[in-house]
Each structure stands twice: as structure tokens, then as C-alpha cells.
Design a protein around this motif. Structure first.
Motif, PDB file in Angstrom:
ATOM      1  N   MET A   1       0.840  -1.198   0.000  1.00  0.00           N
ATOM      2  CA  MET A   1       0.000   0.000   0.000  1.00  0.00           C
ATOM      3  C   MET A   1       0.872   1.243   0.000  1.00  0.00           C
ATOM      4  SD  MET A   1      -2.620   1.499   2.842  1.00  0.00           S
ATOM      5  CE  MET A   1      -4.036   0.521   2.408  1.00  0.00           C
ATOM      6  N   VAL A   2       0.471   2.224  -0.807  1.00  0.00           N
ATOM      7  CA  VAL A   2       1.153   3.512  -0.851  1.00  0.00           C
ATOM      8  C   VAL A   2       0.120   4.610  -0.623  1.00  0.00           C
ATOM      9  CG1 VAL A   2       2.542   5.099  -2.229  1.00  0.00           C
ATOM     10  CG2 VAL A   2       2.880   2.630  -2.467  1.00  0.00           C
ATOM     11  N   PRO A   3       0.009   5.100   0.618  1.00  0.00           N
ATOM     12  CA  PRO A   3      -0.855   6.252   0.861  1.00  0.00           C
ATOM     13  C   PRO A   3      -0.190   7.494   0.273  1.00  0.00           C
ATOM     14  CG  PRO A   3      -0.380   5.050   2.896  1.00  0.00           C
ATOM     15  CD  PRO A   3       0.563   4.560   1.849  1.00  0.00           C
ATOM     16  N   THR A   4      -0.977   8.366  -0.336  1.00  0.00           N
ATOM     17  CA  THR A   4      -0.390   9.569  -0.925  1.00  0.00           C
ATOM     18  C   THR A   4      -1.307  10.771  -0.769  1.00  0.00           C
ATOM     19  OG1 THR A   4       0.566  10.566  -2.908  1.00  0.00           O
ATOM     20  CG2 THR A   4      -1.244   9.003  -3.249  1.00  0.00           C
ATOM     21  N   ASP A   5      -0.683  11.903  -0.470  1.00  0.00           N
ATOM     22  CA  ASP A   5      -1.391  13.177  -0.504  1.00  0.00           C
ATOM     23  C   ASP A   5      -0.937  13.957  -1.749  1.00  0.00           C
ATOM     24  OD1 ASP A   5       1.171  13.991   0.176  1.00  0.00           O
ATOM     25  OD2 ASP A   5       0.634  14.751   2.149  1.00  0.00           O
ATOM     26  N   PHE A   6      -0.241  13.264  -2.634  1.00  0.00           N
ATOM     27  CA  PHE A   6       0.294  13.764  -3.901  1.00  0.00           C
ATOM     28  C   PHE A   6       1.467  14.723  -3.728  1.00  0.00           C
ATOM     29  CE2 PHE A   6      -4.317  13.022  -4.944  1.00  0.00           C
ATOM     30  CZ  PHE A   6      -4.101  11.751  -5.440  1.00  0.00           C
TER      31      PHE A   6
ATOM     32  N   GLY B   1       3.528  -7.944  -5.821  1.00  0.00           N
ATOM     33  CA  GLY B   1       2.387  -8.525  -6.534  1.00  0.00           C
ATOM     34  C   GLY B   1       1.415  -7.461  -7.008  1.00  0.00           C
ATOM     35  N   LYS B   2       1.147  -6.475  -6.157  1.00  0.00           N
ATOM     36  CA  LYS B   2       0.194  -5.415  -6.494  1.00  0.00           C
ATOM     37  C   LYS B   2       0.446  -4.217  -5.595  1.00  0.00           C
ATOM     38  CE  LYS B   2      -4.747  -4.375  -6.700  1.00  0.00           C
ATOM     39  NZ  LYS B   2      -6.103  -4.853  -6.376  1.00  0.00           N
ATOM     40  N   ILE B   3       0.223  -3.034  -6.148  1.00  0.00           N
ATOM     41  CA  ILE B   3       0.292  -1.804  -5.372  1.00  0.00           C
ATOM     42  C   ILE B   3      -1.122  -1.266  -5.229  1.00  0.00           C
ATOM     43  CG2 ILE B   3       1.078   0.589  -5.321  1.00  0.00           C
ATOM     44  CD1 ILE B   3       3.521  -0.256  -6.854  1.00  0.00           C
ATOM     45  N   VAL B   4      -1.444  -0.842  -4.017  1.00  0.00           N
ATOM     46  CA  VAL B   4      -2.725  -0.205  -3.753  1.00  0.00           C
ATOM     47  C   VAL B   4      -2.436   1.227  -3.314  1.00  0.00           C
ATOM     48  CG1 VAL B   4      -4.816  -0.236  -2.358  1.00  0.00           C
ATOM     49  CG2 VAL B   4      -3.728  -2.398  -3.010  1.00  0.00           C
TER      50      VAL B   4
ATOM     51  N   ASP C   1      -5.782  -6.606   2.625  1.00  0.00           N
ATOM     52  CA  ASP C   1      -4.842  -7.574   3.173  1.00  0.00           C
ATOM     53  C   ASP C   1      -3.416  -7.330   2.653  1.00  0.00           C
ATOM     54  OD1 ASP C   1      -4.084  -9.693   4.804  1.00  0.00           O
ATOM     55  OD2 ASP C   1      -4.408 -11.182   3.236  1.00  0.00           O
ATOM     56  N   VAL C   2      -2.988  -6.060   2.738  1.00  0.00           N
ATOM     57  CA  VAL C   2      -1.647  -5.724   2.267  1.00  0.00           C
ATOM     58  C   VAL C   2      -0.601  -6.261   3.231  1.00  0.00           C
ATOM     59  CG1 VAL C   2      -2.457  -3.648   1.071  1.00  0.00           C
ATOM     60  CG2 VAL C   2      -1.541  -3.432   3.372  1.00  0.00           C
ATOM     61  N   SER C   3       0.564  -6.570   2.707  1.00  0.00           N
ATOM     62  CA  SER C   3       1.638  -7.070   3.558  1.00  0.00           C
ATOM     63  C   SER C   3       2.584  -5.956   3.995  1.00  0.00           C
ATOM     64  CB  SER C   3       2.419  -8.167   2.843  1.00  0.00           C
ATOM     65  OG  SER C   3       2.901  -7.703   1.613  1.00  0.00           O
ATOM     66  N   LEU C   4       2.532  -4.809   3.309  1.00  0.00           N
ATOM     67  CA  LEU C   4       3.444  -3.709   3.617  1.00  0.00           C
ATOM     68  C   LEU C   4       2.796  -2.381   3.259  1.00  0.00           C
ATOM     69  CD1 LEU C   4       6.380  -2.788   4.403  1.00  0.00           C
ATOM     70  CD2 LEU C   4       6.943  -3.014   1.969  1.00  0.00           C
ATOM     71  N   ILE C   5       2.955  -1.405   4.151  1.00  0.00           N
ATOM     72  CA  ILE C   5       2.550  -0.024   3.875  1.00  0.00           C
ATOM     73  C   ILE C   5       3.828   0.783   3.748  1.00  0.00           C
ATOM     74  CG2 ILE C   5       1.317   2.012   4.720  1.00  0.00           C
ATOM     75  CD1 ILE C   5      -0.381   0.077   6.463  1.00  0.00           C
TER      76      ILE C   5
ATOM     77  N   LEU D   1       6.991   0.580   6.212  1.00  0.00           N
ATOM     78  CA  LEU D   1       8.265   1.177   5.828  1.00  0.00           C
ATOM     79  C   LEU D   1       8.045   2.674   5.755  1.00  0.00           C
ATOM     80  CD1 LEU D   1      11.194   1.122   4.816  1.00  0.00           C
ATOM     81  CD2 LEU D   1      10.290   0.731   2.507  1.00  0.00           C
ATOM     82  N   LEU D   2       8.663   3.396   6.689  1.00  0.00           N
ATOM     83  CA  LEU D   2       8.552   4.852   6.715  1.00  0.00           C
ATOM     84  C   LEU D   2       9.765   5.453   6.017  1.00  0.00           C
ATOM     85  CD1 LEU D   2       7.339   5.556  10.357  1.00  0.00           C
ATOM     86  CD2 LEU D   2       6.008   5.701   8.248  1.00  0.00           C
ATOM     87  N   LEU D   3       9.504   6.278   5.032  1.00  0.00           N
ATOM     88  CA  LEU D   3      10.588   6.918   4.288  1.00  0.00           C
ATOM     89  C   LEU D   3      10.951   8.234   4.958  1.00  0.00           C
ATOM     90  CD1 LEU D   3       9.228   6.214   0.723  1.00  0.00           C
ATOM     91  CD2 LEU D   3      10.924   4.923   1.995  1.00  0.00           C
TER      92      LEU D   3
END
Length: 134
Positions: free
Chosen positions: A2-7, A26-29, A89-93, A124-126
């Protein structure tokens, strides 16, 4: 993933990381949450802009051979991110420590902090863009 974004540029840094993992992903949400609106017209405008941008991100991921989808929600960002992470059911944010919020110089933004404290998913916090300069 998962990739949350505020752009913001910071929130899209996750794409640089994920592109290097394309064989393992496998997939990005993508998730965008509309938190503040003045009225229905403002909401419709923000929703329309989010849909266009998210569709572009999905198309870009297809170029890299990565399946992708997206969600646009209204509400508290951290709560919606956590709900969608569970539903999908994401494995990583993967998200930035700070976004496009009003307060500069924070070590961690409130959305990242709330997700960190409440997520049952790997996270994973960048670091902020200029973290190496500090």
C-alpha cells in the motif's frame, strides 16, 4: 504493497523504492484520503483531481509491469489507511514520515504517527527529503 499519498513529492518517494522491487511486488494499492472540504463543490473537485492522478499512477505502474489499483476516501487519513490495509490484506505499507501538512520540520507527521501506532501491517517509513542534510 500500500502507498498512501497526498500527492506531495515526499509521499511519492515510495514509488522510487517500489520500482526497484518490481519483481517482488504482486500489487500496489494507492490510497488518497480527502480530509478537509469546504462544501460539496470543493469535495467534487478534490475527488475528481484525485481520480485523475491516481489513474496516472496506476498506468505508470503498468509500464513497469506492476499491477496496481487505488482507493479514494473521505475522512481521517490514518483511519482510512488502516481500514483499507485490512480490507486489501496488504503485507506492507510504504509511506513518507511527513506529508504536505501545514507544520514544517516535524520528525513525523500525524498521519504517519497514527498509522505507526495502530497498524498491524509491516510499515516502511521513508525519511523526509532533506534528512541526509541534517
Amino acid at each position: 504493497v500500500m502507498v498512501p499519498t497526498d500527492f506531495s513529492k515526499k509521499s511519492l518517494e515510495a514509488l522510487n523504492v517500489i520500482r526497484t522491487w518490481r519483481e517482488e511486488v504482486g500489487k500496489i494499492v494507492f490510497v488518497h484520503v480527502i480530509e478537509r472540504v469546504r462544501n460539496k463543490r470543493d469535495y467534487k473537485e478534490k475527488y475528481g483531481n484525485a481520480m485523475l492522478f491516481l489513474k496516472e499512477l496506476v498506468d505508470e505502474m503498468k509500464i513497469f509491469g506492476i499491477k496496481a489499483g487505488f482507493h479514494v476516501r473521505k475522512g481521517a487519513a490514518s483511519k482510512e489507511i488502516l481500514r483499507i490495509a485490512e480490507k486489501e490484506d496488504v503485507s506492507l505499507i510504504v509511506m513518507a514520515k511527513t506529508g504536505a501538512g501545514l507544520v514544517k520540520g516535524l520528525v513525523m507527521g500525524s498521519t504517519a504517527q497514527n498509522v505507526t501506532l495502530n497498524s498491524e501491517r509491516s510499515l516502511l517509513l521513508l525519511p523526509p527529503e532533506n534528512a541526509a542534510d541534517d
